[in-house]
Design a protein around this motif. Structure first.
Motif, short mmCIF file in Angstrom:
data_model
loop_
_atom_site.label_atom_id
_atom_site.label_comp_id
_atom_site.label_asym_id
_atom_site.label_seq_id
_atom_site.Cartn_x
_atom_site.Cartn_y
_atom_site.Cartn_z
N LYS A 609 0.68 -1.12 -0.08
CA LYS A 609 0.02 0.09 -0.04
C LYS A 609 0.93 1.13 0.00
O LYS A 609 0.57 2.12 -0.58
N GLU A 610 1.99 1.20 0.75
CA GLU A 610 3.02 2.26 0.91
C GLU A 610 3.47 2.35 -0.56
O GLU A 610 3.82 3.64 -0.94
N ARG A 611 3.86 1.40 -0.99
CA ARG A 611 4.56 1.44 -2.42
C ARG A 611 3.82 2.18 -3.33
O ARG A 611 3.97 3.02 -4.40
N ASP A 613 0.99 4.33 -2.97
CA ASP A 613 0.86 5.35 -2.73
C ASP A 613 2.02 6.39 -3.21
O ASP A 613 1.75 7.51 -3.44
N LYS A 614 3.12 5.75 -3.17
CA LYS A 614 4.44 6.76 -3.48
C LYS A 614 4.24 6.72 -5.03
O LYS A 614 4.95 7.69 -5.66
#
Length: 686
Positions: A609-611, A613-614
């Motif tokens: 998810k963080e990836r 979002d980036k």
């Protein structure tokens, strides 16, 4: 001595520079000046106002202005506005003689300019030079006698000066040119203002001969009636009836004549006028006449007269319409509907035969669309009302023989004939009719109707042959390929269906290729041929890199298989993102990333998810210059653009945006601290 008076200058507000750190990209002073020149941001002071205090300065001012005007005229002599401005400036200085000289020079350049003559004459009238103005008007109406504005202003000037005889003389000169109707009315109103009724009557006599329209004769008669010359008015109406005769009869003349007699209580005369007109004027041109006659009989007639009018109107209305225009098929529909409701079968057949005899003169399909419904209604009448199947068959066959199949055909007639034969249980004749139609003039609608018929009869071999002929006739029709493949799927022959799909996607030209590919993919998924489906997706991606295709492939991988389905789906998204980096349409890439983020929110881990979002882009507002078709600028347009973090070329922009957001956050915190300092103290103590 000149005094300068400073004008009001609106200096734009300049935003205060708060971030004084040097920019990463430096520009030179030359670039700043060039940009300022292009945007025209320099503020020019307004020209000073001059105050002239002596004669010498005035003469110098006049000399400079005259030289400027003469230079403008010398540059382009044909621009009349330069001459008019020059003359008006001389007129403002009371130099009337000079202004006249300028106008005369301008008339030598363009004597056809109406504005020039008007300005010249208005100058003379404004300065009370009556004889000069008369001279100019005389020259104007002699040079341009068809310009009505000259005559109107000339006669108005003479009338305002009290020169009634002179104004009448100008009107007479004008009437010799036989002007428009409004000019004659102006002359008549002029005479009536001075109570010259006899002169106005003589003008009317000439007027109705120059412009012999019905409305002018009616105006003449009403003029006589208004001045209580009733005998003269009746004589005018009688002369108008005799003048137009029976070849050019107009209902408005007889309506006006009848209303005049009705006002004089001459009811027998009114009845004679109405009957005379109704017997000679075609019914479609006498609707207003018939309406007024009906109202008259209701007011002053008996019951028998009213019934005669209604019956006559019902009897002749449609007949007159179809006689006047035999190709007015809407009138034929109304007439045939009336005949069907009241008449016997032979009369109805005779009316239909008369109607279908009016074949369109041009062999173009748009002219036949309404006409063909006469045949359809005829056939339906014979089948449903007369119950005569043989005559119905003859009607259909005669219509099909009449159609020019070499140029166009009407599939509706072929299908209606085939359906009629099926209702009569003549399947052989129905097939023969549809086969003939496909052989003579193949159309999509005919193929579809024939195939639908055979499907209802469960003749699948015939359907296959028809589909083969249909696709040979129209290979670009994706719907036909899909229907053929669906038929084979229903019959359980998946290999034939797959072969049909392969032939379809191999066609060089298709009307809806995306629908065809989707149907092929759905077919393979229904057959649970997942490897074939993957290969199909890859073949489709070789033709197009659209985001919807990638998203559909990812959802397919997510829906099939239990093991490694998430990894497969994630790899598809990664591959799609990599492939769409070079895509010009950034919104498609954004749609892909949004779908990827939805997938990760449902099935992903915090790291994935963080990836994602980036990877999401930054949405920024930009401006671009708009240009018209001819290359000229039409203004600026605001639009939204996307900056992707992966693109190395956009890193400076992202850094700048990050700095701007940080600065805005610091500003908001400082404002909060300024508004509520006690709160900050309490928070630091805690």
């Amino acid at each position: 001595m000149a005094s300068m008076e400073p004008g009001k200058q609106h200096i734009p507000k300049v935003a205060k520079v708060k971030n004084k750190a040097p920019a990463e990209v430096q520009i030179t002073a030359e670039q700043l000046l060039r940009e300022a020149k292009e945007r025209e941001l320099e503020l020019l002071p307004p020209p000073p106002q001059q105050m002239i205090t002596d004669v010498e300065e005035l003469n110098d001012y006049k000399l400079r202005k005259r030289k400027a005007f003469e230079d403008n005229i010398r540059k382009n002599r044909t621009v009349i506005s330069n001459w008019i401005k020059y003359a008006q400036w001389e007129e403002s200085l009371k130099e009337i003689q000079r202004a006249r000289s300028i106008y005369e020079r301008a008339l030598d350049v363009d004597y056809r300019s109406v504005t020039l003559w008007l300005k010249y004459a208005e100058m003379e009238m404004k300065n009370r030079q009556v004889n000069h103005a008369r001279n100019i008007w005389d020259r104007a109406i002699t040079t341009l006698p068809r310009v009505d504005q000259f005559w109107y202003k000339y006669t108005y000037m003479e009338e305002m000066l009290g020169n009634i005889a002179g104004s009448r003389q100008v009107f007479e000169r004008w009437m010799e040119w036989q002007p428009e109707e409004q000019a004659w009315h102006s002359y008549i109103n002029f005479e009536l203002r001075y109570k010259e009724v006899d002169r106005a009557r003589s003008i009317y006599e000439r007027f109705v001969l120059v412009h012999p329209s019905v409305k002018n004769w009616i105006k003449y008669a009403r003029f006589e009636e208004k001045h209580s010359y009733l005998a003269h008015a009746r004589k005018v109406y009688e002369r108008a009836v005799e003048f137009f005769g029976e070849e050019h009869m107009d209902e408005h003349l007889y309506v006006a004549f009848a209303k005049f007699e009705e006002n004089q209580k001459e009811f027998e005369r009114v009845r004679v006028i109405y009957k005379y007109a109704l017997d000679r004027i075609p019914k479609q041109d006498a609707q207003d006449l018939l309406k007024n006659y009906t109202i008259f009989e209701k007011k002053f007639g008996d019951r028998r007269g009213i019934e005669d009018i209604i019956v006559s109107k019902r009897r002749f209305q449609y007949e007159e319409e179809v006689k006047a225009n035999p190709h007015n098929y809407d009138a034929w529909f109304d007439y045939l509907r009336l005949v069907e409701s009241d008449m016997d079968a032979e009369t109805v057949r005779e009316a239909y035969e008369r109607a279908i005899a009016n074949v369109p003169p041009i062999q173009e399909k748009r002219h036949w669309r309404r006409y063909i419904y006469l045949w359809i209604n005829y056939a339906l009448y014979e089948e449903l009302e007369a119950k005569d199947a043989e005559r119905t068959r003859q009607v259909y066959q005669a219509c099909l023989e009449l159609l020019p199949h070499e140029k166009f055909t009407l599939a509706k007639m072929w299908l209606l004939y085939a359906q009629f034969e099926i209702r009569q249980k003549n399947l052989l004749l129905a097939r023969r009719a549809l086969g003939t139609s496909i052989g003579k003039c193949p159309k999509n609608k005919l193929f579809k109707g024939y195939i639908e018929l055979e499907l209802q009869l469960r003749e699948f071999e015939r359907c296959r042959k028809l589909y083969e002929k249909f696709l040979a006739f129209a290979p670009e029709n994706c719907t036909s390929w899909i229907k053929f493949a669906e038929l084979e799927t229903i019959l359980g022959d998946t290999d034939r269906a797959r072969a049909i799909y392969e032939l379809a996607i191999g066609q060089p030209r298709l009307d809806m290729p995306e629908v065809l590919w989707k149907s092929y993919i759905d077919f393979e998924m229904e057959q649970e041929e997942y490897e074939r489906t993957r290969r199909l997706y890859r073949r489709l991606l070789q033709r197009t890199q659209h985001s919807k295709v990638w998203i559909s492939l990812a959802q397919f991988e997510l829906s099939v298989g239990q093991e490694e389905r998430l990894q497969r789906c994630r790899r598809i998204y990664e591959e799609a993102n990599e492939a769409m980096r070079s895509c010009k349409d950034k919104e498609e890439r954004v749609v892909l990333l949004e779908s990827w983020r939805s997938f990760e929110e449902e099935h992903g881990t915090p790291a994935t998810k963080e990836r994602i979002d980036k990877l999401m882009p930054e949405r920024i507002k930009k401006r671009r210059k708009l240009q018209a078709d001819n290359g000229s600028d039409t203004g600026w347009e605001e639009y939204y653009d996307y900056i992707f973090p992966e693109d190395a070329a956009n890193q400076p922009n992202l850094k700048l945006l990050a700095m701007a957001k940080l600065w805005k956050k610091q500003q908001q915190e400082s404002e909060v601290a300024t508004m509520d300092p006690d709160k900050d103290v309490d928070e630091t103590q805690t």
